[in-house]
Design an enzyme around this catalytic site. Structure first.
Site, PDB file in Angstrom:
ATOM      1  N   THR A 158     -19.884  33.445 -19.056  1.00 37.81           N
ATOM      2  CA  THR A 158     -18.669  34.259 -18.889  1.00 37.81           C
ATOM      3  C   THR A 158     -17.777  34.069 -20.116  1.00 37.81           C
ATOM      4  O   THR A 158     -17.232  35.036 -20.669  1.00 37.81           O
ATOM      5  CB  THR A 158     -17.919  33.852 -17.595  1.00 37.81           C
ATOM      6  OG1 THR A 158     -18.812  34.022 -16.494  1.00 37.81           O
ATOM      7  CG2 THR A 158     -16.677  34.686 -17.382  1.00 37.81           C
ATOM      8  N   ASN A 203     -29.105  40.831 -13.751  1.00 34.90           N
ATOM      9  CA  ASN A 203     -29.149  39.682 -12.848  1.00 34.90           C
ATOM     10  C   ASN A 203     -29.555  40.060 -11.434  1.00 34.90           C
ATOM     11  O   ASN A 203     -30.152  39.260 -10.721  1.00 34.90           O
ATOM     12  CB  ASN A 203     -27.812  38.946 -12.828  1.00 34.90           C
ATOM     13  CG  ASN A 203     -26.626  39.879 -12.745  1.00 34.90           C
ATOM     14  OD1 ASN A 203     -26.435  40.735 -13.614  1.00 34.90           O
ATOM     15  ND2 ASN A 203     -25.831  39.751 -11.701  1.00 34.90           N
ATOM     16  N   GLN A 231     -29.757  36.173 -18.298  1.00 39.67           N
ATOM     17  CA  GLN A 231     -30.880  36.096 -17.372  1.00 39.67           C
ATOM     18  C   GLN A 231     -32.233  36.045 -18.067  1.00 39.67           C
ATOM     19  O   GLN A 231     -33.242  35.828 -17.408  1.00 39.67           O
ATOM     20  CB  GLN A 231     -30.839  37.281 -16.387  1.00 39.67           C
ATOM     21  CG  GLN A 231     -29.711  37.190 -15.378  1.00 39.67           C
ATOM     22  CD  GLN A 231     -29.850  36.025 -14.405  1.00 39.67           C
ATOM     23  OE1 GLN A 231     -30.910  35.411 -14.287  1.00 39.67           O
ATOM     24  NE2 GLN A 231     -28.775  35.697 -13.719  1.00 39.67           N
ATOM     25  N   SER A 277     -26.579  30.968 -20.927  1.00 39.12           N
ATOM     26  CA  SER A 277     -25.939  29.980 -20.056  1.00 39.12           C
ATOM     27  C   SER A 277     -26.952  28.948 -19.588  1.00 39.12           C
ATOM     28  O   SER A 277     -28.018  29.308 -19.085  1.00 39.12           O
ATOM     29  CB  SER A 277     -25.352  30.709 -18.843  1.00 39.12           C
ATOM     30  OG  SER A 277     -24.695  29.802 -18.003  1.00 39.12           O
ATOM     31  N   GLY A 278     -26.590  27.669 -19.724  1.00 41.98           N
ATOM     32  CA  GLY A 278     -27.530  26.585 -19.429  1.00 41.98           C
ATOM     33  C   GLY A 278     -28.042  26.562 -17.995  1.00 41.98           C
ATOM     34  O   GLY A 278     -29.210  26.289 -17.748  1.00 41.98           O
ATOM     35  N   HIS A 279     -27.147  26.883 -17.035  1.00 46.46           N
ATOM     36  CA  HIS A 279     -27.561  26.660 -15.634  1.00 46.46           C
ATOM     37  C   HIS A 279     -28.558  27.699 -15.124  1.00 46.46           C
ATOM     38  O   HIS A 279     -29.019  27.598 -13.989  1.00 46.46           O
ATOM     39  CB  HIS A 279     -26.347  26.546 -14.709  1.00 46.46           C
ATOM     40  CG  HIS A 279     -25.609  27.813 -14.397  1.00 46.46           C
ATOM     41  ND1 HIS A 279     -25.705  28.429 -13.161  1.00 46.46           N
ATOM     42  CD2 HIS A 279     -24.768  28.559 -15.124  1.00 46.46           C
ATOM     43  CE1 HIS A 279     -24.923  29.504 -13.148  1.00 46.46           C
ATOM     44  NE2 HIS A 279     -24.349  29.604 -14.326  1.00 46.46           N
ATOM     45  N   CYS A 300     -18.400  41.671  -0.345  1.00 45.95           N
ATOM     46  CA  CYS A 300     -17.444  42.044   0.686  1.00 45.95           C
ATOM     47  C   CYS A 300     -16.093  42.266   0.027  1.00 45.95           C
ATOM     48  O   CYS A 300     -15.474  41.333  -0.463  1.00 45.95           O
ATOM     49  CB  CYS A 300     -17.345  40.917   1.708  1.00 45.95           C
ATOM     50  SG  CYS A 300     -16.623  41.428   3.246  1.00 45.95           S
TER      51      CYS A 300
HETATM   52  N1  PLP Z   1     -24.050  37.373 -17.226  1.00 50.78           N
HETATM   53  C1  PLP Z   1     -25.084  37.493 -16.393  1.00 50.78           C
HETATM   54  C2  PLP Z   1     -26.087  38.570 -16.602  1.00 50.78           C
HETATM   55  C3  PLP Z   1     -25.225  36.602 -15.318  1.00 50.78           C
HETATM   56  O1  PLP Z   1     -26.263  36.727 -14.481  1.00 50.78           O
HETATM   57  C4  PLP Z   1     -24.249  35.594 -15.137  1.00 50.78           C
HETATM   58  C5  PLP Z   1     -24.327  34.687 -13.992  1.00 50.78           C
HETATM   59  O2  PLP Z   1     -24.933  34.990 -12.980  1.00 50.78           O
HETATM   60  C6  PLP Z   1     -23.199  35.518 -16.054  1.00 50.78           C
HETATM   61  C7  PLP Z   1     -23.129  36.414 -17.091  1.00 50.78           C
HETATM   62  C8  PLP Z   1     -22.161  34.448 -15.938  1.00 50.78           C
HETATM   63  O3  PLP Z   1     -22.731  33.208 -16.236  1.00 50.78           O
HETATM   64  P1  PLP Z   1     -21.920  31.849 -16.096  1.00 50.78           P
HETATM   65  O4  PLP Z   1     -22.075  31.428 -14.671  1.00 50.78           O
HETATM   66  O5  PLP Z   1     -22.554  30.897 -17.031  1.00 50.78           O
HETATM   67  O6  PLP Z   1     -20.509  32.139 -16.451  1.00 50.78           O
END
Ligand code: PLP
Length: 403
Positions: free
Chosen positions: A73, A151, A181, A203-205, A329
């Site tokens: 993000t 995603n 993704q 993003s690492g996670h 929601c």
């Molecule tokens: N962009 C995409 C395509 C994502 O799937 C996600 C998280 O699901 C994000 C951005 C945001 O990632 P983060 O949780 O590292 O902020």
């Protein structure tokens, strides 16, 4: 109860190798990497090595092109705000209607602040219209920001083609892609595969590093002002004391992922395909979203007519199966996901959306458990659904109306 975790596009478990690599930076090696004494210099070297490792895995020669952030993000915000601040005279942005909110909501915010934003739609398979994209490029276009893989559906956009067309039209238009993704799921040699991309978020996670660390590739020479100001870290391009353990962990996770790419493309794909085939065979009136588009090998997004996604998830949860739905929601009323609405999924199917997303830690037993539970969950919910005709075993309403 054993847990079957198939929500890996939401987040992934930290790999044991990653956890181990991070350990010393929480305990003995806790020094601030900006400090002058020798133990701190060792920490600064760990950051430098992590940066080099990630740069190498992206095929980059210049590791200064990798910026560490707190999450994707932040990377997305840094790319869009950074581009806008560096080029204040250009006020047109191109994006799509199916972006993650980390891009979509930023673009909407720019629109509210006087920017002109083109939101490109997609077809029923989730694909973009390339002709429409080219026609959207303008002399005042500042930035194109289009995700690599979606995603929710896993649909992959042709980033090489889109970025090439952008630069052929006007090399000064910046091209950013949110690859959150896709990074860690397939090899990505940036100079070879995406030579025209200026910025790329990850993003690492999403690939077995912890939550709270991300990265932004910024090609050398890209005009981009920092989002976070107030320190010299990251060459003054992202202020704030570095999250050392997580940076080390993300570099380790990317290396481990690179060693597993074949697995992702064969074993993980086979798990996904097996589930998809079984659901299509056993559950009537199901749509596989993006079935005919290029898709990530780990993602299965489906819509079931005449049932609510939330009810499906609750019943799967009671069976120990963790999946997710595309619905959100909002203000008390359930609204189908913006991605499925953009794909014009019929309204009575879009509300019954479920996403299964696999990782290398999933097994055939996980698929077996879902195949055992899922058809009964849908059948039971349909029995009590006013939208399902149990006598005819079909939806009462199956009109092709957009949600
Ligand atoms: N962009 C995409 C395509 C994502 O799937 C996600 C998280 O699901 C994000 C951005 C945001 O990632 P983060 O949780 O590292 O902020």
């Amino acid at each position: 109860m054993t847990i079957t975790y198939v929500d890996n596009n939401a987040t992934t478990r930290v790999a044991p190798e990653v956890y181990q690599a991070m350990g010393p930076y929480f305990t003995d090696d806790y020094f601030n990497p900006s400090s002058m004494y020798e133990p701190a210099k060792r920490i600064a070297r760990a950051i430098a090595e992590s940066r080099q490792r990630i740069a190498r895995l992206f095929g980059l020669h210049d590791d200064r092109e990798i910026l560490f952030t707190g999450c994707a993000t932040e990377s997305d915000n840094a790319a869009i705000f950074g581009a806008a601040r560096a080029n204040p005279h250009r006020r047109h942005i191109i994006t799509t209607t199916v972006e993650h909110p980390a891009v979509l909501d930023v673009c909407k915010d720019f629109e509210r602040n006087g920017y002109d934003v083109t939101f490109l739609g997609v077809d029923r398979n989730g694909n973009l219209d390339i002709g429409e994209f080219v026609r959207a490029l303008r002399p005042d276009t500042l930035l194109v920001t289009i995700m690599h893989a979606n995603n929710e559906t896993g649909v992959v956009f042709p980033i090489e083609q889109l970025s090439r067309l952008t630069k052929e039209t006007d090399p000064t238009i910046l091209f950013h892609t949110d690859a959150t993704q896709s990074v860690g799921k397939a090899p990505l040699d940036l100079p070879r595969q995406f030579p025209h991309v200026d910025m790329l978020s990850f993003s690492g996670h999403k690939f077995h590093a912890p939550k709270g660390v991300g990265g932004l590739y910024v090609k050398r020479g890209t005009p981009c002002r920092p989002l976070l100001i107030g320190g010299h870290q990251e060459d003054g391009r992202r202020a704030g004391t570095e999250n050392v353990p997580y940076i080390v962990g993300m570099a380790c996770a990317m290396q481990v992922a690179a060693d597993c790419y074949d697995d992702e493309d064969t074993r993980v794909r086979r798990l996904r395909d097996r589930l998809e085939t079984a659901i299509e065979a056993q559950v009537p009136y199901v749509i596989v979203n993006g079935k005919d588009a290029p898709r990530l090998p780990n993602t299965l997004s489906i819509c079931c007519y005449s049932v609510e996604g939330e009810a499906i998830l609750a019943m799967l949860d009671s069976d120990g199966i963790c999946a997710s739905s595309g619905s959100a929601c909002t203000s008390g009323s359930l609204e189908a996901s913006h991605v499925l609405r953009a794909m014009k999924v019929p309204v009575h199917a879009a509300h019954g959306s479920v996403r299964f997303s696999f990782s290398r830690y999933n097994t055939d037993q996980d698929v077996d458990r879902i195949v055992e539970a899922f058809p009964a969950v849908i059948a039971n919910l349909r029995k009590i659904s006013p939208l399902w005709d149990s006598q005819k075993n079909e939806p009462r309403i199956s009109e092709r109306v957009v949600a």
